[in-house]
Scaffold this motif. Structure first.
Motif, short mmCIF file in Angstrom:
data_model
loop_
_atom_site.label_atom_id
_atom_site.label_comp_id
_atom_site.label_asym_id
_atom_site.label_seq_id
_atom_site.Cartn_x
_atom_site.Cartn_y
_atom_site.Cartn_z
N PRO A 137 -85.00 1.03 -30.52
CA PRO A 137 -83.71 1.32 -29.86
C PRO A 137 -83.34 2.80 -29.89
O PRO A 137 -82.69 3.29 -28.97
N GLN A 138 -83.75 3.52 -30.93
CA GLN A 138 -83.37 4.93 -31.06
C GLN A 138 -84.00 5.82 -30.00
O GLN A 138 -83.57 6.96 -29.81
N THR A 139 -85.05 5.33 -29.31
CA THR A 139 -85.69 6.15 -28.26
C THR A 139 -85.34 5.67 -26.85
O THR A 139 -85.79 6.26 -25.88
N PHE A 140 -84.54 4.60 -26.76
CA PHE A 140 -84.11 4.11 -25.45
C PHE A 140 -83.39 5.23 -24.69
O PHE A 140 -82.69 6.02 -25.32
N PRO A 141 -83.57 5.39 -23.38
CA PRO A 141 -84.23 4.49 -22.43
C PRO A 141 -85.72 4.68 -22.25
O PRO A 141 -86.28 4.18 -21.26
N GLU A 142 -86.40 5.41 -23.16
CA GLU A 142 -87.86 5.48 -23.06
C GLU A 142 -88.44 4.06 -23.12
O GLU A 142 -88.07 3.26 -23.98
N THR A 143 -89.35 3.76 -22.21
CA THR A 143 -89.89 2.41 -22.08
C THR A 143 -91.38 2.47 -21.76
O THR A 143 -91.78 3.18 -20.83
N GLY A 144 -92.19 1.75 -22.53
CA GLY A 144 -93.61 1.62 -22.21
C GLY A 144 -93.81 0.54 -21.16
O GLY A 144 -93.06 -0.45 -21.13
N TRP A 145 -94.82 0.68 -20.31
CA TRP A 145 -94.98 -0.32 -19.24
C TRP A 145 -95.39 -1.69 -19.79
O TRP A 145 -95.24 -2.71 -19.10
N GLY A 146 -95.83 -1.74 -21.04
CA GLY A 146 -96.14 -3.02 -21.67
C GLY A 146 -94.90 -3.85 -21.97
O GLY A 146 -95.01 -5.06 -22.22
N MET A 147 -93.73 -3.25 -21.95
CA MET A 147 -92.49 -3.97 -22.26
C MET A 147 -92.06 -4.90 -21.11
O MET A 147 -91.79 -6.08 -21.33
N PRO A 148 -91.99 -4.42 -19.86
CA PRO A 148 -91.65 -5.35 -18.77
C PRO A 148 -92.82 -6.21 -18.32
O PRO A 148 -92.61 -7.21 -17.62
N PHE A 149 -94.02 -5.85 -18.70
CA PHE A 149 -95.23 -6.54 -18.21
C PHE A 149 -95.18 -8.06 -18.39
O PHE A 149 -95.52 -8.80 -17.46
N PRO A 150 -94.73 -8.61 -19.54
CA PRO A 150 -94.73 -10.07 -19.70
C PRO A 150 -93.83 -10.79 -18.71
O PRO A 150 -94.06 -11.97 -18.41
N THR A 151 -92.82 -10.12 -18.19
CA THR A 151 -91.87 -10.79 -17.30
C THR A 151 -92.48 -11.19 -15.96
O THR A 151 -91.89 -11.98 -15.22
N PHE A 152 -93.66 -10.66 -15.65
CA PHE A 152 -94.31 -11.00 -14.40
C PHE A 152 -95.08 -12.32 -14.46
O PHE A 152 -95.54 -12.81 -13.44
N PHE A 153 -95.24 -12.88 -15.67
CA PHE A 153 -96.09 -14.06 -15.84
C PHE A 153 -95.28 -15.30 -16.18
O PHE A 153 -94.16 -15.22 -16.69
#
Length: 267
Positions: free
Chosen positions: A41-57
């Motif tokens: 949370p301390q680095t938000f909004p930095e986001t790795g693409w692996g974070m939204p990736f599961p939502t596609f499946f």
């Protein structure tokens, strides 16, 4: 009447007793660096693409994100991050492999990996995953934001080429995320592309009171767009994983412009 109810209850119990066990879920293991990794949370909004990736499946796919900030192929192995994955791999699982950002960082000797060693490390990941009857997928390093004269530059020449060489020699599926992400940035344009990265003005976010001009790490929007590129390529290659998508991919949309030009940053 009670007799009929009893027969019906016995029949129902028999059906429940002979139900097939639930199908085993397929796990996609993600290994790589900060461009994929889970963030705190301390680095938000930095986001790795692996974070939204599961939502596609759909629910038959589990995504295990083992990517870690600052890791190259060499340090990922040296820190024993690969062995637990090998031990957990089951036949039919996948390993998505995307390194390069830190391997190529010659000014960071604690992580730098020469191209020849990078190839050997990729080969190790591929060979050992296949030994467990899992499916490796090689991914070229996602681009950094770097426009010159209105054209997005290629920022990982040697390491993307090495990734493609290993994929071709070993007949491993390849996702050329380097090229796909460059094409996406070119489509967005120099100004709009900044919305995909961690570009913040002073006071814009409490985690970065002095602002942030980062051309390597993604915003939430950028991470989602990069994950979308990976998924779109799974569809294009007719990967079995494409049969487990939860919903159709959204169309790309170009957002409004933002802010002045940003300067390149280190990984």
């Amino acid at each position: 009447m009670s007799y009929i109810k009893s027969i019906g209850l016995l029949f129902l119990l028999a059906l429940l007793a002979f139900q097939l066990p639930p199908a085993r879920k397929t796990t996609i293991y993600l290994i790589g660096d900060s461009t994929i990794a889970q963030k705190i949370p301390q680095t938000f909004p930095e986001t790795g693409w692996g974070m939204p990736f599961p939502t596609f499946f759909d629910s038959t796919i589990v995504v295990a994100n083992h990517a870690k900030n600052g890791r190259s192929t060499r340090t990922f192995l040296a820190e024993n991050r690969w062995q637990p994955i090998i031990e957990a791999l089951q036949p039919g699982d996948y390993v998505f492999i995307q390194f390069g950002h830190n391997d190529e960082a010659e000014n960071y000797p604690d992580r730098y990996t020469p191209v020849a060693d990078y190839r050997k490390n990729l080969l190790k990941f591929v060979t050992e995953a296949r030994r467990k009857q899992a499916f490796p997928v090689l991914i070229t390093p996602v681009t950094r934001l770097k426009f010159v004269g209105g054209k997005q530059q290629e920022t990982h020449v040697a390491y993307s080429a090495a990734t493609m060489e290993v994929a071709k020699a070993q007949k491993v599926p390849l996702i050329d995320l380097d090229k796909m992400s460059r094409d996406l940035l070119q489509q967005f344009g120099e100004q709009n592309s900044k919305l995909l990265f961690l570009q913040l003005a002073p006071g814009e976010h409490p985690n970065y009171p002095y602002g942030r001009q980062d051309n390597t790490h993604f915003s939430e929007l950028g991470a989602r767009k990069m994950a979308q590129l990976v998924v779109s390529e799974l569809k294009a290659q007719h990967s079995p994983l494409a049969d487990h998508l939860a919903r159709p991919l959204p169309k790309n949309a170009v957002p409004p412009t933002k802010g002045p030009d940003a300067q390149p940053t280190t990984p």
